[in-house]
Design a protein around this motif. Structure first.
Motif, PDB file in Angstrom:
ATOM      1  N   ALA A 140       0.840  -1.212   0.000  1.00 38.60           N
ATOM      2  CA  ALA A 140       0.000   0.000   0.000  1.00 38.60           C
ATOM      3  C   ALA A 140       0.871   1.257   0.000  1.00 38.60           C
ATOM      4  N   MET A 141       1.921   1.273   0.826  1.00 40.99           N
ATOM      5  CA  MET A 141       2.819   2.427   0.867  1.00 40.99           C
ATOM      6  C   MET A 141       3.533   2.608  -0.467  1.00 40.99           C
ATOM      7  N   SER A 142       3.985   1.510  -1.041  1.00 41.28           N
ATOM      8  CA  SER A 142       4.683   1.572  -2.319  1.00 41.28           C
ATOM      9  C   SER A 142       3.787   2.139  -3.411  1.00 41.28           C
ATOM     10  N   HIS A 145       2.706   5.622  -7.501  1.00 38.99           N
ATOM     11  CA  HIS A 145       1.630   5.847  -8.464  1.00 38.99           C
ATOM     12  C   HIS A 145       0.680   6.998  -8.135  1.00 38.99           C
ATOM     13  N   ALA A 146       0.544   7.340  -6.866  1.00 31.90           N
ATOM     14  CA  ALA A 146      -0.546   8.231  -6.461  1.00 31.90           C
ATOM     15  C   ALA A 146      -0.302   9.708  -6.765  1.00 31.90           C
ATOM     16  N   LYS A 147       0.953  10.095  -6.937  1.00 34.84           N
ATOM     17  CA  LYS A 147       1.276  11.516  -7.087  1.00 34.84           C
ATOM     18  C   LYS A 147       0.753  12.310  -5.887  1.00 34.84           C
ATOM     19  N   ALA A 148       0.869  11.705  -4.722  1.00 34.22           N
ATOM     20  CA  ALA A 148       0.359  12.300  -3.490  1.00 34.22           C
ATOM     21  C   ALA A 148       1.419  13.174  -2.832  1.00 34.22           C
ATOM     22  N   CYS A 184      -3.984  11.045  -6.854  1.00 29.40           N
ATOM     23  CA  CYS A 184      -4.868  11.088  -8.019  1.00 29.40           C
ATOM     24  C   CYS A 184      -5.982  10.060  -7.972  1.00 29.40           C
ATOM     25  N   GLY A 185      -5.871   9.042  -7.134  1.00 33.88           N
ATOM     26  CA  GLY A 185      -6.902   8.022  -7.053  1.00 33.88           C
ATOM     27  C   GLY A 185      -6.844   7.060  -8.223  1.00 33.88           C
ATOM     28  N   GLY A 229      -8.057  12.690  -5.063  1.00 33.26           N
ATOM     29  CA  GLY A 229      -7.840  13.427  -3.821  1.00 33.26           C
ATOM     30  C   GLY A 229      -7.935  12.587  -2.563  1.00 33.26           C
ATOM     31  N   ARG A 230      -8.387  11.330  -2.679  1.00 34.39           N
ATOM     32  CA  ARG A 230      -8.501  10.501  -1.466  1.00 34.39           C
ATOM     33  C   ARG A 230      -8.545   9.016  -1.844  1.00 34.39           C
ATOM     34  N   THR A 231      -7.516   8.296  -1.480  1.00 36.97           N
ATOM     35  CA  THR A 231      -7.510   6.841  -1.608  1.00 36.97           C
ATOM     36  C   THR A 231      -7.247   6.283  -0.223  1.00 36.97           C
ATOM     37  N   GLU A 232      -7.927   5.188   0.089  1.00 39.90           N
ATOM     38  CA  GLU A 232      -7.778   4.550   1.389  1.00 39.90           C
ATOM     39  C   GLU A 232      -7.749   3.040   1.217  1.00 39.90           C
TER      40      GLU A 232
END
Length: 139
Positions: free
Chosen positions: A62-64, A69-72, A95-96, A128-131
């Motif tokens: 999940a961290m990877s 990929h997330a551009k967070a 980016c989700g 804007g939000r992935t969990e």
């Protein structure tokens, strides 16, 4: 893997602390701000070293995904006890992705690992939000 094998069975607090210690240099060198909110967690003795490795790799995965990929700009790690067990949440403000699309190899492996240790993996995502939620039952 070695960290997970050297922990007392089911010591999730120690597992997460080791992950943070190991990955802190990577967080520091990236533009990713880490929000860490981990309670003192009950020991789930049913989780042997193999189960702890599965859990470790799920959290790494999940961290990877966030880092690659997330551009967070922010990643959150939360862990807390619930009446049903322990819940781990890895979140980001990136980016989700479309959870309705077929899962790629990494997320499929996370589901397989969750099933192997009797946990439930939940994915929620929108721009804007992935969990990623991992619920580990008490028994």
């Amino acid at each position: 893997s070695i960290d997970a094998m050297n922990l007392p069975p089911g010591d999730l607090s120690a597992l997460l602390a080791n992950l943070r210690y190991r990955l802190q240099p990577r967080f520091t060198s990236s533009d990713l701000e880490l929000h860490w909110n981990v309670d003192l967690l009950p020991v789930l003795e049913r989780l042997d070293d193999k189960a702890m490795r599965h859990l470790q790799f799920m959290v790494y995965g999940a961290m990877s995904n966030v880092m690659q990929h997330a551009k967070a700009t922010v990643m959150g790690i939360q862990a807390f006890a619930t009446p049903a067990g322990v819940e781990l949440l890895i979140s980001d403000n990136g980016c989700g992705f479309d959870t309705a699309l077929p899962l790629k190899k990494g997320l499929l492996h996370m589901h397989e690992r969750a099933a192997a240790i009797g946990a439930v993996l939940n994915l929620r995502s929108e721009p804007g939000r992935t969990e990623v939620g991992i619920l580990i039952a008490l028994s």
